[in-house]
Design an enzyme around this catalytic site. Structure first.
Site, short mmCIF file in Angstrom:
data_model
loop_
_atom_site.label_atom_id
_atom_site.label_comp_id
_atom_site.label_asym_id
_atom_site.label_seq_id
_atom_site.Cartn_x
_atom_site.Cartn_y
_atom_site.Cartn_z
N ASP A 1 2.17 32.04 34.94
CA ASP A 1 2.82 31.33 36.03
C ASP A 1 1.93 31.39 37.26
O ASP A 1 1.18 32.36 37.46
CB ASP A 1 4.19 31.93 36.36
CG ASP A 1 4.93 31.13 37.43
OD1 ASP A 1 5.12 29.92 37.23
OD2 ASP A 1 5.31 31.72 38.46
N GLU B 1 1.91 30.43 41.68
CA GLU B 1 2.62 30.01 42.88
C GLU B 1 1.60 29.33 43.78
O GLU B 1 0.42 29.72 43.83
CB GLU B 1 3.27 31.20 43.60
CG GLU B 1 4.22 32.02 42.74
CD GLU B 1 5.42 31.25 42.23
OE1 GLU B 1 5.69 30.16 42.75
OE2 GLU B 1 6.09 31.75 41.31
N GLU C 1 8.06 25.70 54.14
CA GLU C 1 8.89 25.53 52.96
C GLU C 1 8.38 26.37 51.79
O GLU C 1 9.16 26.90 51.00
CB GLU C 1 8.98 24.06 52.56
CG GLU C 1 7.66 23.37 52.25
CD GLU C 1 7.03 22.75 53.49
OE1 GLU C 1 6.21 21.83 53.31
OE2 GLU C 1 7.35 23.19 54.62
N HIS D 1 10.55 33.31 44.18
CA HIS D 1 9.64 32.99 43.09
C HIS D 1 8.42 33.91 43.18
O HIS D 1 7.74 33.96 44.20
CB HIS D 1 9.18 31.53 43.17
CG HIS D 1 10.26 30.55 42.83
ND1 HIS D 1 10.38 30.00 41.58
CD2 HIS D 1 11.28 30.05 43.57
CE1 HIS D 1 11.42 29.18 41.56
NE2 HIS D 1 11.98 29.20 42.75
N ASP E 1 8.16 36.01 37.16
CA ASP E 1 8.53 34.80 36.42
C ASP E 1 7.88 34.77 35.04
O ASP E 1 8.47 34.28 34.07
CB ASP E 1 8.14 33.55 37.21
CG ASP E 1 9.12 33.26 38.34
OD1 ASP E 1 10.07 34.05 38.52
OD2 ASP E 1 8.94 32.26 39.05
#
Length: 228
Positions: free
Chosen positions: A7, A9, A52, A150, A155
């Site tokens: 994963d 980010e 965000e 997250h 994850d």
């Protein structure tokens, strides 16, 4: 068979518009069992973290400022994944970002066929149903209570459990394969999986445990469960 659950980010959605990777997490599986080997790096994106993105990941500019740049960890990452299959939820997104970062470093690209997309698997198995990682955790009764933000490594660990459920359990071939692939860094002797760093939580409810204890009590002192 070696697989890597992966994963990333990022600061946003499009590397060609200036978005960058800020975290990579990966978990090694061997024969569908977690080995305990992981790859985890926070990365300085060399740009500011949008508000965000900060709200989603909890990674701010101050935290990332002293972290290595992708150019400092890219070769190590490629060495870790090797040619193993990459288990990714929404693989197109992560591969797009990874290949952009690798291209900027003049490093080899990750072939699209190296990835296995668990999002596609979930949509095929459960058409019309939600297929997010959180939704699949609810479907398979996988505890993801710690996933308030997250995080790439967390994850990946959760996705590893989801992936095993999606393919039908930890040993879908019932261990009948005559031959398994070995990675270049495997020890030449017989390989055995390491214990999980954190035991899986029990799925037995308090009511079920109490009912079982009462049942055993009624069997008397010779009950099998009371013998060591």
């Amino acid at each position: 068979m070696r697989e890597i659950v992966l994963d990333t980010e990022t600061t946003g959605f499009d590397p060609e518009s200036g978005d960058r990777i800020v975290e990579i997490g990966a978990v090694e599986l061997m024969g569908h069992m977690a080995t305990g080997r992981t790859f985890h790096k926070y990365i300085n994106p060399e740009r500011s973290m949008p508000d965000e993105a900060f709200q989603v990941h909890g990674l701010g500019d101050d935290f990332l400022r002293d972290k290595p740049k992708f150019a400092e960890v890219g070769a190590e990452f490629l060495e870790f994944i090797g040619t193993s299959k990459l288990i990714i939820h929404n693989a197109a997104f992560d591969i797009k970002f990874l290949n952009a970062e690798l291209r900027w470093m003049n490093l080899p690209q990750i072939p699209w066929e190296q990835a296995i997309d668990t999002l596609a698997i979930a949509r095929k198995r459960f058409p019309g149903s939600p297929a997010s990682l959180d939704a699949l955790c609810r479907r398979f009764n996988i505890d993801n209570a710690s996933r308030t933000l997250h995080g790439a490594l967390l994850d990946s660990e959760i996705l590893a459990e989801v992936y095993l459920e999606l393919i039908g359990g930890r040993q879908p071939d019932f261990g009948l394969s005559a031959k398994q692939e070995r990675s270049a860094d495997d020890i030449s002797g017989d390989w055995t999986p390491k214990p999980r760093p954190t035991p899986l939580p029990s799925r037995l409810s308090e009511e079920e445990a109490a009912a079982h204890a009462e049942f055993v009590k009624r069997l008397g002192d010779d009950a099998l469960w009371l013998k060591s």
